[in-house]
Scaffold this active site. Structure first.
Site, PDB file in Angstrom:
ATOM      1  N   ASP A  65     -13.748 -52.334  32.896  1.00 31.29           N
ATOM      2  CA  ASP A  65     -13.379 -51.607  34.108  1.00 31.29           C
ATOM      3  C   ASP A  65     -12.732 -52.440  35.206  1.00 31.29           C
ATOM      4  O   ASP A  65     -11.816 -51.956  35.871  1.00 31.29           O
ATOM      5  CB  ASP A  65     -14.593 -50.857  34.652  1.00 31.29           C
ATOM      6  CG  ASP A  65     -14.966 -49.668  33.785  1.00 31.29           C
ATOM      7  OD1 ASP A  65     -14.050 -49.004  33.278  1.00 31.29           O
ATOM      8  OD2 ASP A  65     -16.170 -49.414  33.609  1.00 31.29           O
TER       9      ASP A  65
ATOM     10  N   HIS B 222     -14.295 -41.133  32.615  1.00 31.08           N
ATOM     11  CA  HIS B 222     -13.043 -41.842  32.358  1.00 31.08           C
ATOM     12  C   HIS B 222     -12.236 -41.158  31.260  1.00 31.08           C
ATOM     13  O   HIS B 222     -12.793 -40.486  30.389  1.00 31.08           O
ATOM     14  CB  HIS B 222     -13.336 -43.273  31.887  1.00 31.08           C
ATOM     15  CG  HIS B 222     -13.869 -44.181  32.939  1.00 31.08           C
ATOM     16  ND1 HIS B 222     -14.931 -45.032  32.716  1.00 31.08           N
ATOM     17  CD2 HIS B 222     -13.489 -44.409  34.224  1.00 31.08           C
ATOM     18  CE1 HIS B 222     -15.179 -45.731  33.803  1.00 31.08           C
ATOM     19  NE2 HIS B 222     -14.314 -45.375  34.736  1.00 31.08           N
TER      20      HIS B 222
ATOM     21  N   ILE C  71     -26.252 -45.262  30.758  1.00 29.70           N
ATOM     22  CA  ILE C  71     -25.550 -45.473  32.036  1.00 29.70           C
ATOM     23  C   ILE C  71     -24.033 -45.343  31.817  1.00 29.70           C
ATOM     24  O   ILE C  71     -23.226 -46.103  32.350  1.00 29.70           O
ATOM     25  CB  ILE C  71     -25.919 -46.817  32.692  1.00 29.70           C
ATOM     26  CG1 ILE C  71     -25.755 -47.993  31.728  1.00 29.70           C
ATOM     27  CG2 ILE C  71     -27.334 -46.768  33.244  1.00 29.70           C
ATOM     28  CD1 ILE C  71     -25.880 -49.350  32.418  1.00 29.70           C
TER      29      ILE C  71
ATOM     30  N   CYS D  11     -15.971 -49.921  26.696  1.00 33.40           N
ATOM     31  CA  CYS D  11     -16.382 -50.429  28.018  1.00 33.40           C
ATOM     32  C   CYS D  11     -16.882 -51.858  27.969  1.00 33.40           C
ATOM     33  O   CYS D  11     -16.788 -52.602  28.953  1.00 33.40           O
ATOM     34  CB  CYS D  11     -17.528 -49.580  28.588  1.00 33.40           C
ATOM     35  SG  CYS D  11     -17.288 -47.816  28.579  1.00 33.40           S
TER      36      CYS D  11
END
Length: 261
Positions: free
Chosen positions: A72, A169, A250, A256
């Protein structure tokens, strides 16, 4: 077709239990278990290395509960790197912490920054060849996408925007597997931007598995999603199953957990 030789990962911290969660894939209130997440992270790194990647595995940072999601705070490619500007205050400082790692691989004239009022997170950036689809979401705004396009076009890349109308996302709901194949939700399947791809709609009860990860011919798939696994295997890809149960709590998934280049 992109081939990866390097990756940047970051060990999960004990503050992981305070990571941001929209509970889009789990029951509200579920918390990750630190020790198990650490083991899952180590296995993930081991798999990347087995596929030929040299992995820089950064130490945990207790100041940033979500900082194991290295995708990110930066977007990396062969010719340049873009430090993003995460929209959430609890994550914004990650952009400064990832910078020393980025500088190990890129010179200063190859590193660029998304500046306020632009916001961006790498989970909204999906690469297809030398083109980037940028999801406009709660985390990535139009100004962030505009700045990103201005940067990457200087290096021969192109970009365009697509709406993120569900969840967090873009790459939670569309993923490119190379060879013109894409996993999508029913909603994303209707987007004009993706009409020329071979689109495979993932069952609503397996949406988490859309975020599978193509690495040098092999696809990493989260454990526990047999229908999506069959789609990928039927396409002829070798598969490695990966347990990401703690990161899912989470909003984290396979892409990610690393920056790949």
């Amino acid at each position: 077709m992109n081939m990866f030789t390097k990756a940047i990962t970051k060990k999960p911290c004990k503050a992981l239990i305070d990571g941001i969660s929209t509970a889009q894939f789990v029951e509200a209130g579920e918390k990750p278990e630190y020790e198990l997440s650490a083991r899952q992270h180590d296995k993930y790194v081991e798999i990347l290395e087995s596929l030929g990647l040299e992995v820089l595995d950064l130490e945990a940072d207790e100041r940033y509960p979500d900082s194991c999601f290295t995708e990110d705070p930066a977007v990396v490619m062969e010719r340049c790197a873009v430090i993003t500007n995460p929209a959430k205050d609890s994550r914004n400082g990650e952009k400064e912490e990832i910078l020393p790692a980025i500088r190990k691989f890129y010179s200063d004239d190859q590193i660029f920054h998304i500046e306020a009022p632009g916001t961006m997170e790498g989970g909204d950036v999906m690469r297809v060849g030398d083109h980037f689809y940028v999801g406009q979401s709660d985390r990535t705004n139009a100004e962030g996408a505009r700045q990103f396009n201005e940067i990457v076009t200087k290096f021969g890349y192109t970009s365009s925007t697509v709406p993120v109308t569900e969840g967090l996302h873009l790459k939670d709901f569309a993923i490119y597997l190379e060879n013109n194949n894409m996993l999508v939700t029913e909603t994303v399947n209707k987007l004009e931007a993706f009409k020329d791809f071979n689109r495979f709609v993932v069952s609503p009860d397996e949406l988490y598995a859309i975020n599978s990860l193509y690495i040098n011919g092999t696809v990493l798939v989260p454990e526990g999603y047999p229908k999506t696994l069959k789609i990928i295997e039927d396409l002829g890809y070798p598969v490695k199953l990966v347990d990401t149960s703690e990161f899912k709590k989470i909003d984290g998934s396979l892409t990610c957990l690393s920056l790949r280049f």
